[in-house]
Design a protein around this motif. Structure first.
Motif, PDB file in Angstrom:
ATOM      1  N   ASP A  47       0.760  -1.050   0.252  1.00 40.90           N
ATOM      2  CA  ASP A  47      -0.687  -0.001   0.089  1.00 40.90           C
ATOM      3  C   ASP A  47       1.067   1.040   0.026  1.00 40.90           C
ATOM      4  OD1 ASP A  47      -2.816   1.216  -0.178  1.00 40.90           O
ATOM      5  OD2 ASP A  47      -2.617   2.191   2.365  1.00 40.90           O
ATOM      6  N   LEU A  48       1.790   0.847   1.100  1.00 40.70           N
ATOM      7  CA  LEU A  48       2.683   2.120   1.002  1.00 40.70           C
ATOM      8  C   LEU A  48       3.295   2.318  -0.532  1.00 40.70           C
ATOM      9  CD1 LEU A  48       4.017   1.834   4.589  1.00 40.70           C
ATOM     10  CD2 LEU A  48       2.785   3.824   3.580  1.00 40.70           C
ATOM     11  N   ALA A  49       3.511   1.933  -1.213  1.00 40.04           N
ATOM     12  CA  ALA A  49       4.202   1.623  -2.588  1.00 40.04           C
ATOM     13  C   ALA A  49       3.682   2.173  -3.523  1.00 40.04           C
ATOM     14  CB  ALA A  49       5.104   0.385  -2.582  1.00 40.04           C
ATOM     15  N   GLU A  50       1.743   1.631  -3.385  1.00 39.18           N
ATOM     16  CA  GLU A  50       1.375   2.048  -4.436  1.00 39.18           C
ATOM     17  C   GLU A  50       1.025   4.092  -4.196  1.00 39.18           C
ATOM     18  OE1 GLU A  50      -2.898   0.126  -3.133  1.00 39.18           O
ATOM     19  OE2 GLU A  50      -1.586  -1.447  -4.820  1.00 39.18           O
ATOM     20  N   THR A  51       1.508   4.329  -2.611  1.00 39.85           N
ATOM     21  CA  THR A  51       1.016   5.786  -2.172  1.00 39.85           C
ATOM     22  C   THR A  51       2.601   6.304  -3.504  1.00 39.85           C
ATOM     23  OG1 THR A  51       0.328   4.624  -0.826  1.00 39.85           O
ATOM     24  CG2 THR A  51       1.045   7.453  -0.611  1.00 39.85           C
ATOM     25  N   ALA A  52       3.552   5.932  -2.716  1.00 41.14           N
ATOM     26  CA  ALA A  52       4.347   6.391  -2.951  1.00 41.14           C
ATOM     27  C   ALA A  52       4.857   6.444  -4.731  1.00 41.14           C
ATOM     28  CB  ALA A  52       6.035   5.680  -2.988  1.00 41.14           C
TER      29      ALA A  52
ATOM     30  N   GLY B 158       4.540   9.984  -6.990  1.00 45.43           N
ATOM     31  CA  GLY B 158       5.373  10.050  -8.303  1.00 45.43           C
ATOM     32  C   GLY B 158       4.790  10.384  -9.502  1.00 45.43           C
ATOM     33  N   SER B 159       3.238  10.398  -9.694  1.00 43.02           N
ATOM     34  CA  SER B 159       2.312  10.206 -10.841  1.00 43.02           C
ATOM     35  C   SER B 159       2.023  11.664 -10.910  1.00 43.02           C
ATOM     36  CB  SER B 159       1.422   9.200 -11.020  1.00 43.02           C
ATOM     37  OG  SER B 159       0.553   8.911 -10.141  1.00 43.02           O
ATOM     38  N   GLY B 160       1.929  12.420  -9.795  1.00 40.89           N
ATOM     39  CA  GLY B 160       1.438  13.430 -10.050  1.00 40.89           C
ATOM     40  C   GLY B 160       0.507  13.754  -8.668  1.00 40.89           C
ATOM     41  N   ASP B 161      -0.109  12.604  -8.250  1.00 40.34           N
ATOM     42  CA  ASP B 161      -1.497  12.983  -7.228  1.00 40.34           C
ATOM     43  C   ASP B 161      -1.109  12.967  -5.490  1.00 40.34           C
ATOM     44  OD1 ASP B 161      -4.132  12.459  -5.876  1.00 40.34           O
ATOM     45  OD2 ASP B 161      -4.212  10.334  -6.740  1.00 40.34           O
ATOM     46  N   PRO B 162      -1.164  14.186  -5.234  1.00 40.31           N
ATOM     47  CA  PRO B 162      -0.447  14.417  -3.195  1.00 40.31           C
ATOM     48  C   PRO B 162      -1.213  14.407  -2.747  1.00 40.31           C
ATOM     49  CG  PRO B 162      -0.526  16.281  -5.197  1.00 40.31           C
ATOM     50  CD  PRO B 162      -1.960  15.714  -5.926  1.00 40.31           C
ATOM     51  N   ARG B 163      -3.064  13.674  -3.525  1.00 41.12           N
ATOM     52  CA  ARG B 163      -3.897  13.560  -2.080  1.00 41.12           C
ATOM     53  C   ARG B 163      -2.780  12.863  -0.519  1.00 41.12           C
ATOM     54  NH1 ARG B 163      -8.336  11.383  -5.052  1.00 41.12           N
ATOM     55  NH2 ARG B 163      -6.623  10.106  -5.988  1.00 41.12           N
ATOM     56  N   PRO B 164      -2.942  13.051   0.423  1.00 40.41           N
ATOM     57  CA  PRO B 164      -2.754  12.084   0.813  1.00 40.41           C
ATOM     58  C   PRO B 164      -3.972  11.135   2.160  1.00 40.41           C
ATOM     59  CG  PRO B 164      -3.111  14.196   2.018  1.00 40.41           C
ATOM     60  CD  PRO B 164      -3.778  14.403   0.926  1.00 40.41           C
ATOM     61  N   ARG B 165      -3.423   9.707   2.133  1.00 37.15           N
ATOM     62  CA  ARG B 165      -4.167   8.954   2.920  1.00 37.15           C
ATOM     63  C   ARG B 165      -4.654   8.934   3.914  1.00 37.15           C
ATOM     64  NH1 ARG B 165      -3.049   3.782  -0.848  1.00 37.15           N
ATOM     65  NH2 ARG B 165      -5.508   3.000   0.232  1.00 37.15           N
ATOM     66  N   HIS B 166      -4.350   9.364   4.672  1.00 34.42           N
ATOM     67  CA  HIS B 166      -3.865   9.471   6.275  1.00 34.42           C
ATOM     68  C   HIS B 166      -4.624   8.280   6.775  1.00 34.42           C
ATOM     69  CE1 HIS B 166      -3.888  14.168   6.219  1.00 34.42           C
ATOM     70  NE2 HIS B 166      -4.283  13.744   5.650  1.00 34.42           N
ATOM     71  N   LYS B 167      -3.274   7.594   6.514  1.00 35.99           N
ATOM     72  CA  LYS B 167      -3.878   5.488   6.604  1.00 35.99           C
ATOM     73  C   LYS B 167      -3.234   5.161   7.401  1.00 35.99           C
ATOM     74  CE  LYS B 167      -4.942   0.847   4.311  1.00 35.99           C
ATOM     75  NZ  LYS B 167      -5.613   0.442   2.723  1.00 35.99           N
ATOM     76  N   ARG B 168      -4.080   4.821   8.816  1.00 31.45           N
ATOM     77  CA  ARG B 168      -2.655   3.545   9.708  1.00 31.45           C
ATOM     78  C   ARG B 168      -2.336   2.063   9.395  1.00 31.45           C
ATOM     79  NH1 ARG B 168      -1.309   7.607   7.485  1.00 31.45           N
ATOM     80  NH2 ARG B 168      -0.366   9.792   9.190  1.00 31.45           N
TER      81      ARG B 168
ATOM     82  N   ARG C  43       5.469   5.178  10.412  1.00 33.22           N
ATOM     83  CA  ARG C  43       5.954   6.298  10.303  1.00 33.22           C
ATOM     84  C   ARG C  43       6.351   6.770   9.352  1.00 33.22           C
ATOM     85  NH1 ARG C  43       7.817  11.295  10.998  1.00 33.22           N
ATOM     86  NH2 ARG C  43      10.215  11.040  10.687  1.00 33.22           N
ATOM     87  N   VAL C  44       6.651   5.697   8.131  1.00 29.48           N
ATOM     88  CA  VAL C  44       6.767   5.921   6.873  1.00 29.48           C
ATOM     89  C   VAL C  44       5.467   6.876   6.126  1.00 29.48           C
ATOM     90  CG1 VAL C  44       6.835   4.740   4.856  1.00 29.48           C
ATOM     91  CG2 VAL C  44       8.558   3.779   6.582  1.00 29.48           C
ATOM     92  N   ALA C  45       4.686   6.307   7.056  1.00 31.53           N
ATOM     93  CA  ALA C  45       3.184   6.533   6.625  1.00 31.53           C
ATOM     94  C   ALA C  45       2.900   8.001   6.747  1.00 31.53           C
ATOM     95  CB  ALA C  45       1.790   5.718   7.318  1.00 31.53           C
ATOM     96  N   ASP C  46       3.499   8.160   7.886  1.00 32.14           N
ATOM     97  CA  ASP C  46       3.280   9.825   8.379  1.00 32.14           C
ATOM     98  C   ASP C  46       3.991  10.881   7.738  1.00 32.14           C
ATOM     99  OD1 ASP C  46       1.734   9.432  10.505  1.00 32.14           O
ATOM    100  OD2 ASP C  46       3.026   8.895  11.822  1.00 32.14           O
ATOM    101  N   VAL C  47       5.350   9.839   6.806  1.00 27.98           N
ATOM    102  CA  VAL C  47       6.049  11.178   6.533  1.00 27.98           C
ATOM    103  C   VAL C  47       5.880  11.320   4.842  1.00 27.98           C
ATOM    104  CG1 VAL C  47       8.015  10.879   5.198  1.00 27.98           C
ATOM    105  CG2 VAL C  47       8.288  10.347   7.521  1.00 27.98           C
TER     106      VAL C  47
END
Length: 430
Positions: free
Chosen positions: A158-163, A167-177, A185-189
């Motif tokens: 999931d974090l890899a998909e977020t990253a 990178g593809s220009g979709d900067p919406r934060p997911r706020h998923k823990r 911590r990685v999700a927060d960053v």
């Protein structure tokens, strides 16, 4: 990763089962063998005590009397009394046996035997139980490993998909823990990076929109000035118009620098004291040709020789936005009136048009809000420019429209760094 976690967990469980399982089998086998030997010894001692008691009391001792004294049918007992024939109880077992001989007080001997196959069967049952427990442990370990692998691998995917999304220009934060501190911590960053990227993209889009709007006005005025130069043959007039055009180019450069500065930090003003009459005069000269072409007039009135605090280029752009707004949406003569209220210099821009539609009201300064076919960002940018130097832009009246630019008449006093709380307060106006 899932396969590695499952294999590693399973390998650890198998090693633990092998070490403890083999030890348990050895211990249990010895315990069962010792228990069988103890049973045989106890049986022999019991029988010899019975025989010794009957001999002491003079009672008869034979197989018929002692046949019920053997506790287990598989056991075999031989009683040897001096001077008498040996007495056998039970059937003599074949193969390997466990035996013990006890001797009584009168010299009698009792030998009890038990086939070792009974011990082997009991050891086999114990091994079967241990094997079933080990199998259940392996199954539980596999299920636990699969659960843990999914708990760790799924968030990483999931974090890899977020990253990849960032990178593809979709900067919406997911706020998923995920309940794992390291992964959270990685999700927060990543969420923080997404918010920063979103702000940067918003700033870039805003800069592009502001630049396209703010540059259009001075470029239009400059284009009209150059057209007038090409239409005249008088060298003196050409020189005068060229001088005005150069001034417009300088102000255009100032507009670009101002937009870039505001895109980095909207509060980073470069306010100075300047002659307000000079800025108004420049705007009247730039916009008269446009109003003349539209068959309208632009005039100024009010208090003269006012000194205001701000960035001259920014104030010029605010006035240009209001003048252009009146040219596009207003009607009749446009008037720029200057007055003083308290410690502020006010420039009012009004025209004789219908004014601001009631449905817009105070939303006139919001971006994308426009009364007609325009970008809807001119007044919003103008308000930002005014507030950047400590001023403000307000709509004083809707119909006929009156917009007021309020500027301080005294320099801004900045607080000395290193106050009681160690911070630098925002600039305040005296």
């Amino acid at each position: 990763m899932r396969r590695r976690l499952i294999n590693s967990t399973l390998a650890v469980v198998l090693v633990v089962i092998a070490v403890f399982g083999v030890s348990l089998v050895i211990v249990e086998s010895r315990t069962i063998s010792n228990s069988a030997q103890d049973r045989v010894e106890s049986e022999a001692v019991r029988l010899v005590s019975i025989v010794d008691s009957r001999l002491h009391s003079g009672e008869r001792v034979d197989a018929h009397i002692l046949k019920d004294q053997v506790a287990i049918e598989e056991r075999y007992a031989v009683i040897r009394i001096p001077g008498r024939e040996a007495i056998e109880l039970g059937s003599e077992p074949a193969g390997d046996v466990i035996s013990f001989t006890a001797t009584g007080e009168r010299g009698e001997k009792v030998t009890v035997e038990e086939p070792r196959s009974a011990v082997t069967q009991e050891v086999g049952r114990t091994l079967l139980i241990i094997a079933l427990v080990a199998l259940l442990a392996i199954v539980a370990a596999v299920l636990f490993a699969v659960r843990q692998a999914n708990r760790l691998a799924s968030p990483l995917t999931d974090l890899a998909e977020t990253a990849e999304r960032l990178g593809s220009g979709d900067p919406r934060p997911r706020h998923k823990r995920y309940g794992v501190p390291e992964l959270d911590r990685v999700a927060d960053v990543l969420d923080g990076s997404a918010e920063r990227i979103a702000r940067m993209l918003t700033a870039e889009r805003r800069l592009a929109a502001d630049a396209s709007h703010q540059l259009r006005t001075p470029l239009t005025a400059l284009s009209m000035r150059l057209e007038e130069i090409t239409m005249t043959d008088d060298p003196a007039e050409v020189k005068e118009e060229a001088t005005i055009a150069l001034s417009q180019v300088e102000r255009l450069t100032d507009v670009v620098e101002r937009l870039l500065t505001n895109s980095r930090d909207p509060r980073n003003g470069s306010a100075v004291s300047f002659d307000l009459d000079e800025v108004i005069k420049q705007q009247l000269e730039e916009w008269r040709p446009a109003y003349r072409s539209a068959g309208r007039a632009i005039v100024s009135s009010g208090k003269r020789h006012l000194t205001a605090v701000g960035t001259p280029g920014a104030v010029a752009q605010v006035l240009a936005a209001l003048i252009e707004n009146s040219l596009m949406h207003g009607g009749g003569t446009v008037a720029l009136r200057t007055r003083v209220t308290g410690n502020q210099a006010v420039v009012e821009v009004t025209d004789e048009g219908p004014g601001v539609p009631p449905e817009l009201g105070s939303r006139i300064f919001e971006r994308t809000i426009s009364g007609r076919n325009s970008t809807g960002i001119g007044l919003a940018v103008a308000r930002d420019l005014a507030e950047a130097d400590g001023g403000r832009l307000e709509m004083l009246q809707a119909s006929p429209p009156v917009f007021g630019l309020f500027l301080s008449r005294t320099p801004l006093r900045r607080a000395v760094p290193g106050g009681d709380d160690g911070t630098e307060p925002e600039p305040t106006i005296r």
